[in-house]
Design a protein around this motif. Structure first.
Motif, PDB file in Angstrom:
ATOM      1  N   THR A  73       0.894  -1.377  -0.153  1.00 54.60           N
ATOM      2  CA  THR A  73       0.250   0.018  -0.052  1.00 54.60           C
ATOM      3  C   THR A  73       0.892   0.898  -0.311  1.00 54.60           C
ATOM      4  N   GLY A  74       2.128   1.271   1.015  1.00 53.39           N
ATOM      5  CA  GLY A  74       3.147   2.174   0.376  1.00 53.39           C
ATOM      6  C   GLY A  74       3.346   2.432  -0.967  1.00 53.39           C
ATOM      7  N   VAL A  75       3.804   1.314  -1.655  1.00 48.96           N
ATOM      8  CA  VAL A  75       4.538   1.558  -2.544  1.00 48.96           C
ATOM      9  C   VAL A  75       3.092   2.235  -4.102  1.00 48.96           C
ATOM     10  N   LEU A  76       2.060   1.958  -3.491  1.00 49.34           N
ATOM     11  CA  LEU A  76       0.480   2.541  -4.976  1.00 49.34           C
ATOM     12  C   LEU A  76       0.647   3.876  -4.038  1.00 49.34           C
ATOM     13  N   PHE A  77       0.433   4.066  -3.181  1.00 45.38           N
ATOM     14  CA  PHE A  77      -0.426   5.732  -2.429  1.00 45.38           C
ATOM     15  C   PHE A  77       0.716   6.176  -2.814  1.00 45.38           C
ATOM     16  N   LEU A  78       2.309   5.997  -3.519  1.00 47.52           N
ATOM     17  CA  LEU A  78       3.550   6.613  -3.486  1.00 47.52           C
ATOM     18  C   LEU A  78       3.053   6.637  -5.144  1.00 47.52           C
ATOM     19  N   GLY A  79       3.080   5.655  -6.275  1.00 45.66           N
ATOM     20  CA  GLY A  79       3.273   5.865  -6.963  1.00 45.66           C
ATOM     21  C   GLY A  79       1.513   6.491  -7.527  1.00 45.66           C
ATOM     22  N   GLY A  80       0.363   6.008  -6.625  1.00 40.55           N
ATOM     23  CA  GLY A  80      -0.765   7.770  -6.950  1.00 40.55           C
ATOM     24  C   GLY A  80       0.021   8.710  -6.655  1.00 40.55           C
ATOM     25  N   ALA A  82       3.027   9.992  -7.469  1.00 45.13           N
ATOM     26  CA  ALA A  82       3.157  10.174  -8.609  1.00 45.13           C
ATOM     27  C   ALA A  82       2.732  10.642  -9.770  1.00 45.13           C
ATOM     28  N   VAL A  83       1.444   9.860  -9.975  1.00 40.07           N
ATOM     29  CA  VAL A  83       0.390  10.197 -11.404  1.00 40.07           C
ATOM     30  C   VAL A  83      -0.095  10.942 -11.321  1.00 40.07           C
ATOM     31  N   LEU A  84      -0.495  11.250 -10.601  1.00 41.33           N
ATOM     32  CA  LEU A  84      -0.727  12.985  -9.622  1.00 41.33           C
ATOM     33  C   LEU A  84      -0.188  14.092 -10.306  1.00 41.33           C
ATOM     34  N   LEU A  85       0.993  13.771 -10.074  1.00 42.58           N
ATOM     35  CA  LEU A  85       1.678  15.009 -10.212  1.00 42.58           C
ATOM     36  C   LEU A  85       1.774  15.228 -11.683  1.00 42.58           C
ATOM     37  N   MET A  86       1.922  14.026 -12.684  1.00 47.92           N
ATOM     38  CA  MET A  86       2.780  14.452 -13.627  1.00 47.92           C
ATOM     39  C   MET A  86       1.529  14.042 -14.422  1.00 47.92           C
ATOM     40  N   LYS A  87       0.435  14.080 -14.122  1.00 46.22           N
ATOM     41  CA  LYS A  87      -0.921  14.362 -14.463  1.00 46.22           C
ATOM     42  C   LYS A  87      -1.275  15.107 -15.503  1.00 46.22           C
ATOM     43  N   LYS A  88      -1.806  15.349 -16.514  1.00 39.86           N
ATOM     44  CA  LYS A  88      -1.789  16.251 -17.348  1.00 39.86           C
ATOM     45  C   LYS A  88      -3.065  16.764 -17.674  1.00 39.86           C
ATOM     46  N   ASP A  89      -3.650  18.036 -18.113  1.00 36.48           N
ATOM     47  CA  ASP A  89      -5.268  18.458 -18.134  1.00 36.48           C
ATOM     48  C   ASP A  89      -5.534  17.874 -19.233  1.00 36.48           C
ATOM     49  N   ASP A  90      -5.950  17.650 -19.853  1.00 31.09           N
ATOM     50  CA  ASP A  90      -6.425  16.387 -21.100  1.00 31.09           C
ATOM     51  C   ASP A  90      -7.772  17.287 -21.937  1.00 31.09           C
ATOM     52  N   GLY A  91      -8.025  18.088 -20.824  1.00 30.29           N
ATOM     53  CA  GLY A  91      -9.132  19.145 -21.842  1.00 30.29           C
ATOM     54  C   GLY A  91     -10.535  18.318 -20.842  1.00 30.29           C
ATOM     55  N   GLU A  92     -11.318  18.809 -21.621  1.00 33.32           N
ATOM     56  CA  GLU A  92     -13.524  17.845 -21.352  1.00 33.32           C
ATOM     57  C   GLU A  92     -13.541  17.554 -22.367  1.00 33.32           C
ATOM     58  N   GLU A  93     -13.523  15.928 -22.031  1.00 33.23           N
ATOM     59  CA  GLU A  93     -13.968  15.030 -23.553  1.00 33.23           C
ATOM     60  C   GLU A  93     -15.603  15.296 -23.749  1.00 33.23           C
ATOM     61  N   GLU A  94     -15.825  14.613 -25.135  1.00 33.32           N
ATOM     62  CA  GLU A  94     -17.019  14.931 -26.069  1.00 33.32           C
ATOM     63  C   GLU A  94     -18.035  14.256 -25.293  1.00 33.32           C
ATOM     64  N   ILE A  95     -19.128  14.397 -25.299  1.00 40.56           N
ATOM     65  CA  ILE A  95     -19.740  13.582 -24.503  1.00 40.56           C
ATOM     66  C   ILE A  95     -21.158  13.725 -25.706  1.00 40.56           C
ATOM     67  N   ARG A  96     -21.833  11.677 -25.915  1.00 42.73           N
ATOM     68  CA  ARG A  96     -22.576  12.972 -26.872  1.00 42.73           C
ATOM     69  C   ARG A  96     -23.581  12.657 -26.027  1.00 42.73           C
ATOM     70  N   ARG A  97     -24.870  13.176 -26.761  1.00 43.44           N
ATOM     71  CA  ARG A  97     -26.260  13.516 -25.998  1.00 43.44           C
ATOM     72  C   ARG A  97     -27.121  12.857 -26.247  1.00 43.44           C
ATOM     73  N   PRO A  98     -27.486  12.161 -25.264  1.00 44.31           N
ATOM     74  CA  PRO A  98     -29.209  10.958 -25.081  1.00 44.31           C
ATOM     75  C   PRO A  98     -30.334  12.161 -26.181  1.00 44.31           C
ATOM     76  N   GLU A  99     -31.126  11.559 -27.011  1.00 41.31           N
ATOM     77  CA  GLU A  99     -32.187  12.540 -27.998  1.00 41.31           C
ATOM     78  C   GLU A  99     -32.934  12.570 -26.921  1.00 41.31           C
TER      79      GLU A  99
END
Length: 193
Positions: A73-80, A82-99
């Protein structure tokens, strides 16, 4: 029995990690296009399913020796962190609109979006870690699902206002610090045990 301490810890960790996530932004987009209660119903159901799976996986890990669980769990928390630190803003995903705006179509769109986007996501992995770390699966599950529902509600109803008041980078930094602290503490316990 529910541990308020474990519930609060799970809530805080998952809440902070989920705020900068793209699914919070997806909830915001769905909430601006459709009736908020319909969107929330689908999103909440998907998060409940994810937390249940994560707690079950984490509970299986409690069968291992404590030293191994603490190290893992220690390694996984530290990995998490690191993931947050390296995360770049992907922007908004396009979402299909129901009818149309029917409850079933809108809630199904929210459910499917979260179900797919969150599978194996950082917060699901963190929830499994917390369930493995603390022998209180109900407390971890309740804290995690309440945190995910809170973020979904904020994203759907008031996400834009929150993001204007609290910079996303600050939220991410707080989550990284909290996860790093939990990771370091778990590794310390693994070595000291």
């Amino acid at each position: 029995m529910i541990s308020i301490t474990v519930l609060a810890l799970a809530f805080g960790v998952v809440f902070l990690a989920e705020l900068p996530d793209k699914t919070a932004l997806a909830g915001l987009v769905l909430g601006t296009r459709y009736r908020a209660s319909y969107v929330f119903a689908g999103v909440a159901a998907a998060f409940l399913l994810h937390v249940t799976l994560a707690v079950a996986a984490g509970s299986v890990l409690t069968l291992l020796p404590q030293r191994i669980v603490h190290a893992l769990t220690g390694v996984l928390f530290l990995g998490g962190a690191a993931v947050l630190l390296m995360k770049k803003d992907d922007g908004e995903e396009e979402i299909r609109r129901p009818e149309n705006q029917s409850f079933w179509k809108v809630s199904a769109a929210g459910f499917m979006l979260i179900l797919i986007a969150e599978f194996g996501d950082l917060t699901q992995i963190m929830t499994a870690n917390l369930a493995a770390r603390y022998d209180s699966p109900l407390s971890v599950g309740l804290g995690a699902v309440l945190a995910l529902w809170a973020v979904a509600g904020l994203g759907i109803v008031g996400g834009r206002a929150l993001m204007r008041k609290v910079p996303l980078r600050l939220i991410t930094k707080i989550a990284v610090l909290l996860m790093s602290g939990l990771g370091a503490w778990s590794l310390y316990e693994a070595v000291a045990a």
